[in-house]
Write a protein that holds these residues in place. Structure first.
Motif, PDB file in Angstrom:
ATOM      1  N   GLU A 120       4.275   3.092 -15.565  1.00 27.02           N
ATOM      2  CA  GLU A 120       3.714   4.475 -14.196  1.00 27.02           C
ATOM      3  C   GLU A 120       3.200   4.269 -12.721  1.00 27.02           C
ATOM      4  OE1 GLU A 120      -0.144   6.932 -15.809  1.00 27.02           O
ATOM      5  OE2 GLU A 120      -0.152   5.755 -17.137  1.00 27.02           O
ATOM      6  N   LEU A 121       3.943   5.173 -12.287  1.00 25.81           N
ATOM      7  CA  LEU A 121       3.510   5.509 -10.722  1.00 25.81           C
ATOM      8  C   LEU A 121       2.027   5.177 -10.497  1.00 25.81           C
ATOM      9  CD1 LEU A 121       6.658   5.876  -8.806  1.00 25.81           C
ATOM     10  CD2 LEU A 121       6.595   3.749  -9.485  1.00 25.81           C
ATOM     11  N   GLN A 122       2.069   4.876  -9.898  1.00 23.65           N
ATOM     12  CA  GLN A 122       0.563   4.940  -8.654  1.00 23.65           C
ATOM     13  C   GLN A 122       1.161   5.377  -7.217  1.00 23.65           C
ATOM     14  OE1 GLN A 122      -2.733   3.682  -9.304  1.00 23.65           O
ATOM     15  NE2 GLN A 122      -3.340   4.753  -7.883  1.00 23.65           N
ATOM     16  N   ALA A 123       2.210   5.054  -6.459  1.00 22.03           N
ATOM     17  CA  ALA A 123       2.833   5.975  -5.352  1.00 22.03           C
ATOM     18  C   ALA A 123       3.431   5.352  -4.806  1.00 22.03           C
ATOM     19  CB  ALA A 123       1.634   5.390  -4.527  1.00 22.03           C
ATOM     20  N   THR A 124       4.452   6.436  -3.957  1.00 18.23           N
ATOM     21  CA  THR A 124       5.291   5.913  -3.489  1.00 18.23           C
ATOM     22  C   THR A 124       5.480   5.622  -2.022  1.00 18.23           C
ATOM     23  OG1 THR A 124       6.144   8.389  -3.261  1.00 18.23           O
ATOM     24  CG2 THR A 124       7.122   6.714  -4.964  1.00 18.23           C
ATOM     25  N   VAL A 125       6.347   5.307  -1.152  1.00 18.91           N
ATOM     26  CA  VAL A 125       6.243   4.790   0.346  1.00 18.91           C
ATOM     27  C   VAL A 125       7.340   4.827   0.788  1.00 18.91           C
ATOM     28  CG1 VAL A 125       6.288   2.017  -0.324  1.00 18.91           C
ATOM     29  CG2 VAL A 125       4.852   2.946   1.502  1.00 18.91           C
ATOM     30  N   VAL A 126       7.836   5.475   1.889  1.00 12.21           N
ATOM     31  CA  VAL A 126       8.930   5.304   2.993  1.00 12.21           C
ATOM     32  C   VAL A 126       8.304   2.852   3.772  1.00 12.21           C
ATOM     33  CG1 VAL A 126       9.479   5.567   4.957  1.00 12.21           C
ATOM     34  CG2 VAL A 126       8.716   7.617   3.076  1.00 12.21           C
ATOM     35  N   LEU A 127      10.172   2.739   3.026  1.00 15.62           N
ATOM     36  CA  LEU A 127       9.845   1.225   3.816  1.00 15.62           C
ATOM     37  C   LEU A 127      11.046   1.491   4.573  1.00 15.62           C
ATOM     38  CD1 LEU A 127       8.821  -1.230   2.883  1.00 15.62           C
ATOM     39  CD2 LEU A 127       9.911  -1.874   1.551  1.00 15.62           C
ATOM     40  N   ASN A 128      10.201   1.347   5.845  1.00 17.56           N
ATOM     41  CA  ASN A 128      11.258   1.320   7.119  1.00 17.56           C
ATOM     42  C   ASN A 128      11.431   0.015   7.721  1.00 17.56           C
ATOM     43  OD1 ASN A 128      12.884   2.502   9.077  1.00 17.56           O
ATOM     44  ND2 ASN A 128      11.548   3.684  10.138  1.00 17.56           N
ATOM     45  N   ASN A 129      12.372  -0.977   7.555  1.00 16.31           N
ATOM     46  CA  ASN A 129      13.139  -1.668   7.786  1.00 16.31           C
ATOM     47  C   ASN A 129      11.524  -2.938   7.949  1.00 16.31           C
ATOM     48  OD1 ASN A 129      15.262  -1.703   9.371  1.00 16.31           O
ATOM     49  ND2 ASN A 129      14.759  -0.148  11.112  1.00 16.31           N
ATOM     50  N   ARG A 130      11.217  -3.390   7.014  1.00 15.00           N
ATOM     51  CA  ARG A 130      10.082  -4.215   6.363  1.00 15.00           C
ATOM     52  C   ARG A 130       9.836  -4.563   5.071  1.00 15.00           C
ATOM     53  NH1 ARG A 130       4.145  -3.131   7.991  1.00 15.00           N
ATOM     54  NH2 ARG A 130       3.665  -0.787   7.016  1.00 15.00           N
ATOM     55  N   ALA A 131       9.033  -5.323   4.476  1.00 14.80           N
ATOM     56  CA  ALA A 131       9.079  -5.808   2.647  1.00 14.80           C
ATOM     57  C   ALA A 131       7.872  -5.028   2.775  1.00 14.80           C
ATOM     58  CB  ALA A 131       9.003  -7.121   3.408  1.00 14.80           C
ATOM     59  N   LEU A 132       7.848  -5.559   1.152  1.00  6.08           N
ATOM     60  CA  LEU A 132       6.593  -5.280   0.250  1.00  6.08           C
ATOM     61  C   LEU A 132       7.003  -6.183  -1.069  1.00  6.08           C
ATOM     62  CD1 LEU A 132       4.532  -3.673  -0.816  1.00  6.08           C
ATOM     63  CD2 LEU A 132       5.880  -2.178  -1.511  1.00  6.08           C
ATOM     64  N   ALA A 133       5.457  -7.443  -1.128  1.00  7.48           N
ATOM     65  CA  ALA A 133       5.394  -8.073  -2.292  1.00  7.48           C
ATOM     66  C   ALA A 133       3.909  -6.999  -2.768  1.00  7.48           C
ATOM     67  CB  ALA A 133       4.725  -9.230  -2.052  1.00  7.48           C
ATOM     68  N   THR A 134       3.769  -7.380  -4.201  1.00  8.22           N
ATOM     69  CA  THR A 134       2.524  -6.828  -4.925  1.00  8.22           C
ATOM     70  C   THR A 134       2.122  -7.511  -5.744  1.00  8.22           C
ATOM     71  OG1 THR A 134       2.969  -4.755  -5.046  1.00  8.22           O
ATOM     72  CG2 THR A 134       1.781  -5.529  -6.628  1.00  8.22           C
ATOM     73  N   SER A 135       0.500  -8.189  -5.555  1.00  5.86           N
ATOM     74  CA  SER A 135       0.794  -9.197  -6.287  1.00  5.86           C
ATOM     75  C   SER A 135      -0.587  -8.481  -7.657  1.00  5.86           C
ATOM     76  CB  SER A 135      -0.367 -10.053  -6.153  1.00  5.86           C
ATOM     77  OG  SER A 135       0.202 -11.611  -5.391  1.00  5.86           O
ATOM     78  N   GLY A 136      -0.889  -8.877  -8.875  1.00  2.00           N
ATOM     79  CA  GLY A 136      -1.750  -7.943  -9.211  1.00  2.00           C
ATOM     80  C   GLY A 136      -2.257  -8.839 -10.556  1.00  2.00           C
ATOM     81  N   ASN A 137      -3.734  -8.494 -11.417  1.00  2.04           N
ATOM     82  CA  ASN A 137      -4.086  -8.896 -12.561  1.00  2.04           C
ATOM     83  C   ASN A 137      -3.178  -8.068 -13.614  1.00  2.04           C
ATOM     84  OD1 ASN A 137      -5.568  -6.827 -12.523  1.00  2.04           O
ATOM     85  ND2 ASN A 137      -7.384  -7.989 -12.486  1.00  2.04           N
ATOM     86  N   TYR A 138      -1.924  -7.587 -13.857  1.00  2.54           N
ATOM     87  CA  TYR A 138      -1.812  -6.991 -15.106  1.00  2.54           C
ATOM     88  C   TYR A 138      -0.444  -7.378 -15.390  1.00  2.54           C
ATOM     89  CZ  TYR A 138       0.591  -4.603 -11.019  1.00  2.54           C
ATOM     90  OH  TYR A 138       1.651  -4.278 -10.109  1.00  2.54           O
ATOM     91  N   ARG A 139      -0.240  -7.960 -15.039  1.00  4.76           N
ATOM     92  CA  ARG A 139       1.511  -8.635 -15.536  1.00  4.76           C
ATOM     93  C   ARG A 139       0.917  -9.732 -16.404  1.00  4.76           C
ATOM     94  NH1 ARG A 139       4.605  -5.418 -12.690  1.00  4.76           N
ATOM     95  NH2 ARG A 139       5.260  -3.530 -13.819  1.00  4.76           N
ATOM     96  N   LYS A 140       0.683 -10.992 -15.633  1.00  7.25           N
ATOM     97  CA  LYS A 140       0.089 -12.260 -16.456  1.00  7.25           C
ATOM     98  C   LYS A 140      -1.038 -12.386 -16.845  1.00  7.25           C
ATOM     99  CE  LYS A 140       5.137 -13.864 -14.821  1.00  7.25           C
ATOM    100  NZ  LYS A 140       4.885 -13.515 -13.763  1.00  7.25           N
ATOM    101  N   PHE A 141      -1.540 -12.587 -18.026  1.00  9.18           N
ATOM    102  CA  PHE A 141      -2.786 -12.762 -17.853  1.00  9.18           C
ATOM    103  C   PHE A 141      -3.013 -12.516 -19.584  1.00  9.18           C
ATOM    104  CE2 PHE A 141      -2.313  -8.048 -18.493  1.00  9.18           C
ATOM    105  CZ  PHE A 141      -3.611  -7.862 -19.969  1.00  9.18           C
TER     106      PHE A 141
END
Ligand code: AMP
Ligand code: MG
Length: 351
Positions: free
Chosen positions: A233-254
């Motif tokens: 499910e999507l929590q948010a959308t964000v405009v990414l203007n000439n930059r990078a985005l990385a996500t770490s979480g505790n919900y995929r590998k556990f």
């Protein structure tokens, strides 16, 4: 960098932008495939049919040969196998050297929250290649595997080809930065081709430049941190203007043991998987290696320390979107000031 298995089912899709006959029209291209144990997508606009499949594939193989713990002959695997205070690596291993240097910088700035020397602990907790989860947790063993300052004490010499480490058992794991670094290397490749409009994404770590096929600045979705992989499910959308985005979480590998959740981010201070209310950290940075490394560090630091860190380090040009749980298990979010105009959230409570 979970897997050496590099399977390419690339599809090169070419569409016309619809202004037929115009020499300067930009054609959208899309490459999709699997690498580093995950999937990737690369989109770019080019003047003609520019097929970068082979070059991208070659680069991903070279990255694995330096940074993947899944490849026994990789530079990092050989570095770990040396078990000596004096170690050396191949003189062509530029990716390893660059990631090593940058990791030492992030280690220093985050006070060791980001610490590649957690490798033996990652294995102990069952998150490494061929590793099994512990049946009974042995706190003495955990303690013996902690190497909190070992990584920062390693001294590089000979332009990075030789290393002196006071700890002969030091072993490192670049999984918290290598995927973001790989995104940057592919972006550099696209820059060298003169491309001005692209998106590069590997396993959710993404970096964009320019606009998409509709001529709009790229918009990226941020997942809601649910424990059920099947319903994304999507929590948010964000405009990414000439930059990078990385996500770490505790919900995929556990995994769950006696009602406690053990996820793959290790607190280098305690040696245990982090346990706090922060569920995911999405970090925005000028480059994806930084976004990736700080996202992992922020998962270790937790909500308040991350907020304080961002306030103290404007020079890093980072932003963060943090999703955490409240006392009743509901979702709460916090975003840094720089994101307010670019972020659109699906229904969530704010603090
Ligand atoms: P990421 O998904 O980028 O947060 O990376 C998580 C991976 O980085 C884990 O699976 C481990 O291999 C490694 N790791 C875990 N804890 C740390 C830490 N505190 N510092 C650096 N790497 C870590
Ligand atoms: Mg990371």
């Amino acid at each position: 960098m979970k897997n050496s298995f590099l399977f390419f089912c690339l599809s090169l899709l070419l569409f016309s932008c619809g202004n037929g006959g115009d020499e300067s029209k930009l054609i959208p291209h899309e490459l999709k495939g699997e690498a580093q144990g995950t999937t990737f997508t690369i989109k770019y606009l080019a003047k003609d049919s520019l097929d970068l499949t082979q070059e991208v594939m070659d680069m991903l193989v070279r990255i694995d040969q330096e940074l993947s713990l899944w490849v026994d002959s990789s530079v990092i695997s050989k570095f770990n196998a040396q078990r000596s205070t004096d170690r050396s690596i191949d003189s062509s291993a530029n990716y390893f050297i660059e990631v090593f240097r940058r990791s030492q910088d992030v280690f220093a700035l985050t006070d060791g929250a980001f610490n590649p020397a957690v490798m033996p602990l990652v294995r102990y907790w069952g998150f490494a290649k061929k590793a099994e989860t512990p049946e009974v947790i042995d706190s003495l063993k955990v303690d013996s595997l902690r190497r909190h300052n070992g990584f920062i004490k390693v001294v590089m010499a000979g332009e990075g080809y030789s290393y002196f480490t006071p700890d002969e058992n030091l072993q490192i794991d670049f999984n918290a930065i290598a995927q973001g670094y790989s995104v940057d290397l592919i972006c550099e490749l696209l820059d060298e081709k003169g491309l001005e409009n692209y998106l590069v994404e590997i396993g959710g770590e993404v970096r964009c430049k320019g606009v998409n096929a509709e001529g709009l600045v790229w918009t990226i979705g941020i997942d809601r941190p649910t424990d059920h992989n099947s319903n994304r499910e999507l929590q948010a959308t964000v405009v990414l203007n000439n930059r990078a985005l990385a996500t770490s979480g505790n919900y995929r590998k556990f995994y769950m043991r006696n009602g406690i959740k053990y996820a793959h981010t290790i607190d280098p201070e305690t040696g245990y998987p982090v346990q706090h209310t922060l569920l995911s950290a999405s970090v925005f940075a000028p480059d994806c290696a930084s976004a990736d490394a700080y996202a992992t560090a922020f998962m270790v630091m937790g909500l308040e320390k991350t907020q304080a860190f961002l306030a103290m380090h404007p020079e890093l040009k980072l932003d963060a979107y943090l999703i955490y749980s409240d006392e009743k298990g509901g979702y709460r979010t916090w975003e840094s000031e720089g994101l307010k105009k670019d972020l659109e959230e699906m229904d969530v409570k704010k603090n």
